[in-house]
Design a protein around this motif. Sequence first.
Motif, PDB file in Angstrom:
ATOM      1  N   MET A  54       0.699  -1.163  -0.083  1.00  0.00           N
ATOM      2  CA  MET A  54       0.114   0.045   0.080  1.00  0.00           C
ATOM      3  C   MET A  54       0.908   1.239  -0.182  1.00  0.00           C
ATOM      4  SD  MET A  54      -2.949   1.271   2.772  1.00  0.00           S
ATOM      5  CE  MET A  54      -3.535  -0.322   3.027  1.00  0.00           C
ATOM      6  N   ASN A  55       0.685   2.057  -1.043  1.00  0.00           N
ATOM      7  CA  ASN A  55       1.596   3.421  -0.964  1.00  0.00           C
ATOM      8  C   ASN A  55       0.999   4.196   0.316  1.00  0.00           C
ATOM      9  OD1 ASN A  55      -0.609   5.434  -1.838  1.00  0.00           O
ATOM     10  ND2 ASN A  55      -0.511   4.394  -3.893  1.00  0.00           N
ATOM     11  N   GLU A  56       1.999   5.109   0.454  1.00  0.00           N
ATOM     12  CA  GLU A  56       1.634   5.930   1.730  1.00  0.00           C
ATOM     13  C   GLU A  56       0.675   6.941   1.451  1.00  0.00           C
ATOM     14  OE1 GLU A  56       4.527   8.806   4.285  1.00  0.00           O
ATOM     15  OE2 GLU A  56       5.110   6.687   3.880  1.00  0.00           O
ATOM     16  N   ASP A  57       0.360   7.557   0.327  1.00  0.00           N
ATOM     17  CA  ASP A  57      -0.901   8.372   0.191  1.00  0.00           C
ATOM     18  C   ASP A  57      -2.305   7.716   0.341  1.00  0.00           C
ATOM     19  OD1 ASP A  57       0.400  10.456  -0.483  1.00  0.00           O
ATOM     20  OD2 ASP A  57       0.172  10.188  -2.785  1.00  0.00           O
ATOM     21  N   LYS A  58      -2.475   6.250   0.074  1.00  0.00           N
ATOM     22  CA  LYS A  58      -3.374   5.632   0.380  1.00  0.00           C
ATOM     23  C   LYS A  58      -3.558   5.295   1.891  1.00  0.00           C
ATOM     24  CE  LYS A  58      -7.138   2.951  -0.795  1.00  0.00           C
ATOM     25  NZ  LYS A  58      -8.312   3.565  -1.390  1.00  0.00           N
ATOM     26  N   ALA A  59      -2.415   5.018   2.419  1.00  0.00           N
ATOM     27  CA  ALA A  59      -2.459   4.530   3.749  1.00  0.00           C
ATOM     28  C   ALA A  59      -2.837   5.728   4.547  1.00  0.00           C
ATOM     29  CB  ALA A  59      -1.168   4.214   4.225  1.00  0.00           C
ATOM     30  N   TYR A  60      -2.351   7.010   4.061  1.00  0.00           N
ATOM     31  CA  TYR A  60      -2.776   8.107   4.742  1.00  0.00           C
ATOM     32  C   TYR A  60      -4.288   8.403   4.777  1.00  0.00           C
ATOM     33  CZ  TYR A  60      -3.515  12.911   6.148  1.00  0.00           C
ATOM     34  OH  TYR A  60      -4.221  14.050   6.927  1.00  0.00           O
ATOM     35  N   GLU A  61      -5.003   8.068   3.629  1.00  0.00           N
ATOM     36  CA  GLU A  61      -6.539   8.485   3.561  1.00  0.00           C
ATOM     37  C   GLU A  61      -7.216   7.293   4.545  1.00  0.00           C
ATOM     38  OE1 GLU A  61      -8.014  10.793   2.324  1.00  0.00           O
ATOM     39  OE2 GLU A  61      -6.091  11.626   1.574  1.00  0.00           O
ATOM     40  N   LEU A  62      -6.559   6.173   4.716  1.00  0.00           N
ATOM     41  CA  LEU A  62      -7.121   5.121   5.746  1.00  0.00           C
ATOM     42  C   LEU A  62      -6.922   5.786   7.341  1.00  0.00           C
ATOM     43  CD1 LEU A  62      -6.144   1.822   3.934  1.00  0.00           C
ATOM     44  CD2 LEU A  62      -8.694   2.703   4.346  1.00  0.00           C
ATOM     45  N   PHE A  63      -5.838   6.334   7.397  1.00  0.00           N
ATOM     46  CA  PHE A  63      -5.317   7.101   8.641  1.00  0.00           C
ATOM     47  C   PHE A  63      -6.218   8.137   8.977  1.00  0.00           C
ATOM     48  CE2 PHE A  63      -3.037   9.667  11.302  1.00  0.00           C
ATOM     49  CZ  PHE A  63      -2.369   8.807  12.239  1.00  0.00           C
ATOM     50  N   PHE A  64      -6.327   8.791   8.151  1.00  0.00           N
ATOM     51  CA  PHE A  64      -7.099  10.035   8.235  1.00  0.00           C
ATOM     52  C   PHE A  64      -8.857   9.582   8.623  1.00  0.00           C
ATOM     53  CE2 PHE A  64     -10.529  12.736   6.515  1.00  0.00           C
ATOM     54  CZ  PHE A  64     -10.010  14.181   6.668  1.00  0.00           C
ATOM     55  N   SER A  65      -9.240   8.611   7.991  1.00  0.00           N
ATOM     56  CA  SER A  65     -10.550   8.126   8.197  1.00  0.00           C
ATOM     57  C   SER A  65     -10.611   7.781   9.705  1.00  0.00           C
ATOM     58  CB  SER A  65     -10.868   7.142   7.419  1.00  0.00           C
ATOM     59  OG  SER A  65     -12.258   6.633   7.633  1.00  0.00           O
ATOM     60  N   ILE A  66      -9.648   7.057  10.232  1.00  0.00           N
ATOM     61  CA  ILE A  66     -10.004   6.583  11.510  1.00  0.00           C
ATOM     62  C   ILE A  66      -9.625   7.746  12.586  1.00  0.00           C
ATOM     63  CG2 ILE A  66      -8.673   5.192  13.235  1.00  0.00           C
ATOM     64  CD1 ILE A  66      -7.832   3.210  10.911  1.00  0.00           C
ATOM     65  N   ALA A  67      -8.617   8.649  12.383  1.00  0.00           N
ATOM     66  CA  ALA A  67      -8.093   9.694  13.178  1.00  0.00           C
ATOM     67  C   ALA A  67      -9.206  10.853  13.341  1.00  0.00           C
ATOM     68  CB  ALA A  67      -6.959  10.427  12.604  1.00  0.00           C
ATOM     69  N   THR A  68      -9.963  10.973  12.211  1.00  0.00           N
ATOM     70  CA  THR A  68     -11.052  11.921  12.550  1.00  0.00           C
ATOM     71  C   THR A  68     -12.119  11.502  13.264  1.00  0.00           C
ATOM     72  OG1 THR A  68     -12.058  11.217  10.402  1.00  0.00           O
ATOM     73  CG2 THR A  68     -10.666  13.367  10.332  1.00  0.00           C
ATOM     74  N   LYS A  69     -12.111  10.270  13.503  1.00  0.00           N
ATOM     75  CA  LYS A  69     -13.481   9.850  14.403  1.00  0.00           C
ATOM     76  C   LYS A  69     -12.712   9.015  15.707  1.00  0.00           C
ATOM     77  CE  LYS A  69     -16.000   8.345  10.100  1.00  0.00           C
ATOM     78  NZ  LYS A  69     -15.048   9.039   9.324  1.00  0.00           N
ATOM     79  N   ALA A  70     -11.777   8.752  15.441  1.00  0.00           N
ATOM     80  CA  ALA A  70     -11.039   7.994  17.029  1.00  0.00           C
ATOM     81  C   ALA A  70     -10.208   8.887  17.598  1.00  0.00           C
ATOM     82  CB  ALA A  70     -10.808   6.733  16.579  1.00  0.00           C
ATOM     83  N   GLY A  71      -9.503   9.724  16.926  1.00  0.00           N
ATOM     84  CA  GLY A  71      -8.346  10.610  17.299  1.00  0.00           C
ATOM     85  C   GLY A  71      -7.157  10.121  16.913  1.00  0.00           C
ATOM     86  N   VAL A  72      -6.181  11.044  16.648  1.00  0.00           N
ATOM     87  CA  VAL A  72      -5.145  10.838  15.946  1.00  0.00           C
ATOM     88  C   VAL A  72      -4.146   9.765  16.656  1.00  0.00           C
ATOM     89  CG1 VAL A  72      -3.762  12.559  16.792  1.00  0.00           C
ATOM     90  CG2 VAL A  72      -3.077  12.016  14.645  1.00  0.00           C
ATOM     91  N   GLU A  73      -3.758  10.011  17.974  1.00  0.00           N
ATOM     92  CA  GLU A  73      -3.201   8.952  18.819  1.00  0.00           C
ATOM     93  C   GLU A  73      -3.697   7.679  18.597  1.00  0.00           C
ATOM     94  OE1 GLU A  73      -0.254   9.725  19.683  1.00  0.00           O
ATOM     95  OE2 GLU A  73      -0.431  11.817  19.259  1.00  0.00           O
ATOM     96  N   ALA A  74      -4.990   7.427  18.813  1.00  0.00           N
ATOM     97  CA  ALA A  74      -5.673   6.043  18.770  1.00  0.00           C
ATOM     98  C   ALA A  74      -5.398   5.637  17.423  1.00  0.00           C
ATOM     99  CB  ALA A  74      -7.032   6.068  18.929  1.00  0.00           C
ATOM    100  N   ALA A  75      -5.616   6.395  16.323  1.00  0.00           N
ATOM    101  CA  ALA A  75      -5.145   5.988  14.839  1.00  0.00           C
ATOM    102  C   ALA A  75      -3.897   5.173  14.690  1.00  0.00           C
ATOM    103  CB  ALA A  75      -5.405   7.190  13.729  1.00  0.00           C
ATOM    104  N   LYS A  76      -3.000   5.954  15.358  1.00  0.00           N
ATOM    105  CA  LYS A  76      -1.690   5.515  15.135  1.00  0.00           C
ATOM    106  C   LYS A  76      -1.458   4.014  15.845  1.00  0.00           C
ATOM    107  CE  LYS A  76       3.199   6.337  16.417  1.00  0.00           C
ATOM    108  NZ  LYS A  76       4.324   7.411  17.445  1.00  0.00           N
ATOM    109  N   GLN A  77      -1.797   4.138  17.217  1.00  0.00           N
ATOM    110  CA  GLN A  77      -1.714   2.911  17.970  1.00  0.00           C
ATOM    111  C   GLN A  77      -2.568   1.762  17.291  1.00  0.00           C
ATOM    112  OE1 GLN A  77      -3.431   3.711  21.787  1.00  0.00           O
ATOM    113  NE2 GLN A  77      -2.028   5.695  22.246  1.00  0.00           N
ATOM    114  N   GLN A  78      -3.679   2.004  16.522  1.00  0.00           N
ATOM    115  CA  GLN A  78      -4.507   0.950  15.773  1.00  0.00           C
ATOM    116  C   GLN A  78      -3.514   0.465  14.730  1.00  0.00           C
ATOM    117  OE1 GLN A  78      -8.400   1.823  15.037  1.00  0.00           O
ATOM    118  NE2 GLN A  78      -8.563   0.478  13.377  1.00  0.00           N
ATOM    119  N   TRP A  79      -2.921   1.395  13.939  1.00  0.00           N
ATOM    120  CA  TRP A  79      -2.172   0.718  12.796  1.00  0.00           C
ATOM    121  C   TRP A  79      -1.038  -0.059  13.246  1.00  0.00           C
ATOM    122  CZ3 TRP A  79      -2.750   0.570   7.717  1.00  0.00           C
ATOM    123  CH2 TRP A  79      -3.705   1.682   7.208  1.00  0.00           C
TER     124      TRP A  79
END
Length: 870
Positions: free
Chosen positions: A1-26
């Motif tokens: 998965m390229n990083e741009d695509k990964a960022y969009e998935l990260f973005f989707s989680i971070a806007t709803k669960a929080g940026v730190e939670a998104a990082k931990q989940q990944w």
Amino acid sequence: MNEDKAYELFFSIATKAGVEAAKQQWVATGMMSEGVAERLRLRYLTNVDATKSGFGQAIVNVDTWPYPGPGANDVHWHGLVEELTLIGRERQIPELDQVTSEIVALTPDPSKSTESRRGLVVGYVQSGKTTNFTAVIAKVADLGYNLVIVLSGIHNSLRAQTQVRLNQQLVAKNQDKWFNITSTTQDFPFRPNSKSGSGHLSHGFAAYVTSAGKTSLIVAKKNATVLRRLADWLGQKGVDKHLKNARVLVIDDEADQASIETRAINPLIREILGLTPGAVYIGYTATPFANVFIDPSDSDDLYPRDFMLNLPQPKGYFGPEMLFGRTDPSPDEPNIDGYDMIRSIPAQDAGLLRPMGKKAESGFSPTITNELRDALRWFLLATAARFTRTGPDHSSMLIHTSFKTLVHESFKEPLQLFVDEHRVAVENRDLQVLDELRTLWKDETSKVDPSVWNRETEPFDQLVKDLGIVLSRCKVIIDNSTSSDRLDYTGDEPVVAIAVGGNTLSRGLTLEGLVSSVFIRPSNTYDTLMQMGRWFGFRNGYEDLPRIWMTDELRSAFRHLSLVEHEMRQDIDVYKLQNKTPMEVAVRIRTHPSLRITAKMGAAAPAKTSYSGARLQTRYFRENDPDWLTQNLDAAERLLQSVAARSVRENSSQGDHTVYRNVHVSLILEFLDSYQVHSNSTDMDVKMLTRYIEKAIQKDDPELLQWNVAVMTGDGEEREFAGETIKHVIRSRLIHNHQENRSDIKTLMSKQDIVVDIKGMNSADAKNLKEVQLKVRRSNDHQTKGVPLLLLYPIDKASSPVRTGKNNPENGRADLAAVITPVGLAIVFPITDDTSGNTVRTTHMAIELPPHSEIIETHEYVFGEELADE
């Protein structure tokens, strides 16, 4: 998965669960290393910072959450962008994105538990508020909000128009992601005790409110019956568990109307919000006075306790000052008098266009007066010009003379006859009619220069080719609460309509392509009058063509209201720069001196006035009254003689003006006791000013004891004033607002005069700052903090107009021609920290609610019917 695509998935989680939670989940899933996840986190936060860089419009009482703006996969936002681009509004998108991201950042953090919020967005009449809240809806839908409720005015026509817009710009783009509970033809339909209502609910309330991946949409008018249905639907047994964690957005369009102080609507809105604990309530209005008169201490009410946001005026917007001028801009500002688009209807002719009193209503038949004839013919010509420029498009004329439906109906026959006669005349090349049309076209187009907007005036002979098409399409439409025929711009064919109506045309509803208006309906309240201005808005491609026919009295009222609106927005901006909260703003705005003379403002009358931060000035002079003028001249000279003997004199950094410092308040009060203000200057009541000053100096910690006094110079004739020879200022008078022994100069001060007593502040620097910045500079500078400023303007008694040009024409102003030198007075009060402790009781309200305001209570709020014209 390229990083741009990964960022969009990260973005989707971070806007709803929080940026730190998104990082931990990944990292926890093992899908990427901690290093990559950290890069995504930093990228997200960089976008948050970029989005925040444009923030700062709002007065807030809450923290924003780290919203980075819409992401690449936010389908609702990108669908709206696509739709706006299709209709030619792509230039507005960056600013729209920025300001709506700020609004979304002021909503609760989606990563945390639901909580309620109350906010207010202040726009302009016909300025794109619907587009703004549509963008907010798009963004929160992308964030996973479950339910959006739009309270869209009090008329079926506005509700339907709003539903159409949301359907086109949101729902139609992603139909599988919406539950559209209302439709263009049906308001909120469910009755919980009916079979249909129970049937829907028996399939699961969650299907409508908490279904994953879908947002339910309700567009309801503020009608007692409709809102009762909605409250009952939300309040059914067992529903509370679904609503407990639901994210709900309530948009209150025209939030100053009906929502604030009504027997049924206000409690119902509050009940609906009480049933949705996670509801974010955002009111939208262009006239926010009623909203700030809500008691802020009542946590259950609709006061915008969490944030207030001033929308910037959009580029290309035609506001009050563009058409009517403004009573208080700086003399060197462009378009000071507005474009020459207003035409006068003699007051004595008003009775020919609406019945004067109940006895005249029976059998009333309107007369096609000269002014109405010109307005109708201008509508035909301007529409033909638009057809010639860009091809057929919606074009409208507004005739608004009364709220009586019988009066509306009485216009149908004579207007239709007028259209038919002109259709035949143009078809038969009637030379007399064509010559009259040619003369009107030549006369009107000479008054407004189209080159200001890079347009050219079409030759009349070219228009004639399209006049026949215009007349063949032209319809007379009576649009009121009882008519079946309504303005409808949703069809495939362009609408060419002469619309006659009352309340249904007076607020919210957009008249597409409005080029001609006849407006003589009286109204005594600020918000009602300003909201009736359907001619405000955007006129892309035909900026030079709008014309309005009204009485001089109404024209003067609109010009004054453009100042009231300007000062309100300016005060909000000042409070923002001072980091005030919405709770503090309530106190300050309630005591604004201009409110005393405008209206009751919904929930409460402004009983007290504060002059904190006020900039006041005289604009009317009795130019032919030697005794009146001499008394003011003597008062000014006595003040300056006393000041010169006791105070420090300096030259202003801004030029030849003279500044006196440390003038004792006793000299100021003595001067005000002698100086006469014209009786029309209701916002500069000398008795109230004196009481305000006296109260301030009697406090335990006295204020306003020491003043600065400035003598202002200009480019007029050199004459003696207070023992010195100085150049007097030039202030010519307005022609259209002249009355016997009352000259209206409209503007005395320049904005830079606010800081004329600050050392080192030169005129060029002051001109480059906005007025709100100058007020804050004055409030913060050690030389002027807490120090009031009194300015005297000796006016050249001849004062010939000094500017020319089609949009500031010589025929708009005339020589002042005073018999003795007039002396203008201005006062700039310091901004105090505690306006509630430094107010004076208002002695009167010059304007009361109009008699027909009772219609709102009778027809709308008691019986739950649409607001009716009588």
